[in-house]
Design an enzyme around this catalytic site. Structure first.
Site, PDB file in Angstrom:
ATOM      1  CB  CYS A  86     -11.078  -2.463  -0.129  1.00 52.12           C
ATOM      2  SG  CYS A  86     -10.335  -1.792  -1.633  1.00 52.12           S
ATOM      3  CB  CYS A 130      -5.279  -1.397  -1.685  1.00 53.12           C
ATOM      4  SG  CYS A 130      -6.650  -0.584  -0.863  1.00 53.12           S
ATOM      5  CG  ASN A 171      -0.366  -0.250   2.519  1.00 52.61           C
ATOM      6  OD1 ASN A 171       0.611  -0.975   2.646  1.00 52.61           O
ATOM      7  ND2 ASN A 171      -0.934   0.349   3.558  1.00 52.61           N
ATOM      8  CD  GLU A 196      -5.442  -5.824  -1.294  1.00 51.05           C
ATOM      9  OE1 GLU A 196      -4.869  -4.726  -1.189  1.00 51.05           O
ATOM     10  OE2 GLU A 196      -6.196  -6.276  -0.422  1.00 51.05           O
ATOM     11  CB  CYS A 200      -8.631  -4.430  -4.157  1.00 50.41           C
ATOM     12  SG  CYS A 200      -7.546  -3.051  -3.732  1.00 50.41           S
ATOM     13  CD  GLU A 238      -1.320   4.759   4.603  1.00 48.94           C
ATOM     14  OE1 GLU A 238      -0.839   5.620   5.369  1.00 48.94           O
ATOM     15  OE2 GLU A 238      -1.989   3.781   5.003  1.00 48.94           O
TER      16      GLU A 238
HETATM   17  N1  THU Z   1      -5.224  -1.446   2.564  1.00 51.06           N
HETATM   18  C1  THU Z   1      -4.673  -2.295   1.650  1.00 51.06           C
HETATM   19  O1  THU Z   1      -3.568  -2.056   1.147  1.00 51.06           O
HETATM   20  N2  THU Z   1      -5.356  -3.392   1.300  1.00 51.06           N
HETATM   21  C2  THU Z   1      -6.542  -3.786   1.854  1.00 51.06           C
HETATM   22  O2  THU Z   1      -7.067  -4.829   1.501  1.00 51.06           O
HETATM   23  C3  THU Z   1      -7.191  -2.945   2.868  1.00 51.06           C
HETATM   24  C4  THU Z   1      -6.515  -1.661   3.165  1.00 51.06           C
HETATM   25  C5  THU Z   1      -4.443  -0.281   2.994  1.00 51.06           C
HETATM   26  C6  THU Z   1      -4.965   1.054   2.591  1.00 51.06           C
HETATM   27  C7  THU Z   1      -4.364   1.938   3.659  1.00 51.06           C
HETATM   28  O3  THU Z   1      -3.050   2.297   3.284  1.00 51.06           O
HETATM   29  C8  THU Z   1      -4.295   1.062   4.885  1.00 51.06           C
HETATM   30  O4  THU Z   1      -4.394  -0.274   4.412  1.00 51.06           O
HETATM   31  C9  THU Z   1      -5.363   1.325   5.915  1.00 51.06           C
HETATM   32  O5  THU Z   1      -6.602   1.308   5.342  1.00 51.06           O
END
Ligand code: THU
Length: 139
Positions: A96, A60, A49, A62, A99, A51
């Site tokens: 999510c 994310c 991920n 994925e 994704c 941000e």
């Molecule tokens: N996140 C992911 O990378 N994958 C997921 O399946 C759920 C959430 C990340 C997004 C964000 O950077 C952090 O997790 C918190 O939501």
């Protein structure tokens, strides 16, 4: 015509997702997620991920893995065979909604999604189970 995921390859994929967490840029949530995508010819592509201060721009793990795979390996056979997702929580995170739809673009309903918890426990579902009736332009 499904892809046969051997136990050895499954372990390799899970280990790759766990290792990919190290690549996370998660200064706002401190929540590291790693993803590893398996192509049907056995190659593994990872993502984490990333941000942003404008939180909604976060991507994310994925989707990082899927977009990396698509752009780095344009000639690879698709659909993809499996994806492992790892985070430092139990029970493991599941992908999510956004994704899931991105995975549906490049995987079939049979794509195996392996969710990996902090203690290494895995929960497995097919993409079809996670996202029935995904959006598609094909009729
Ligand atoms: N996140 C992911 O990378 N994958 C997921 O399946 C759920 C959430 C990340 C997004 C964000 O950077 C952090 O997790 C918190 O939501």
């Amino acid at each position: 015509m499904g892809y046969l995921l051997t136990e050895e390859k499954r372990k390799e994929l899970v280990a790759a997702a766990v290792a990919a967490k190290a690549g996370a840029y998660c200064k706002y949530s401190q929540f590291r997620v790693g993803a590893a995508l398996l192509t049907t010819d056995g190659e593994i592509i990872t993502g984490a991920n990333v941000e942003n201060a404008s939180y909604g721009l976060t991507i994310c793990a994925e989707r990082t893995a899927v977009f990396t795979a698509v752009t780095a390996l344009p000639a690879k056979p698709r659909p993809f065979a499996a994806m492992a997702i790892a985070a430092d929580v139990d029970p493991p995170v599941s992908p999510c909604g956004a994704c899931r739809q991105v995975l549906a673009e490049l995987g079939t309903a049979e794509l195996e999604v392996i969710m990996v918890g902090a203690d290494g426990t895995t929960v497995c579902r097919t993409l079809g189970e996670l996202l029935p009736l995904s959006f598609s332009l094909s009729r």
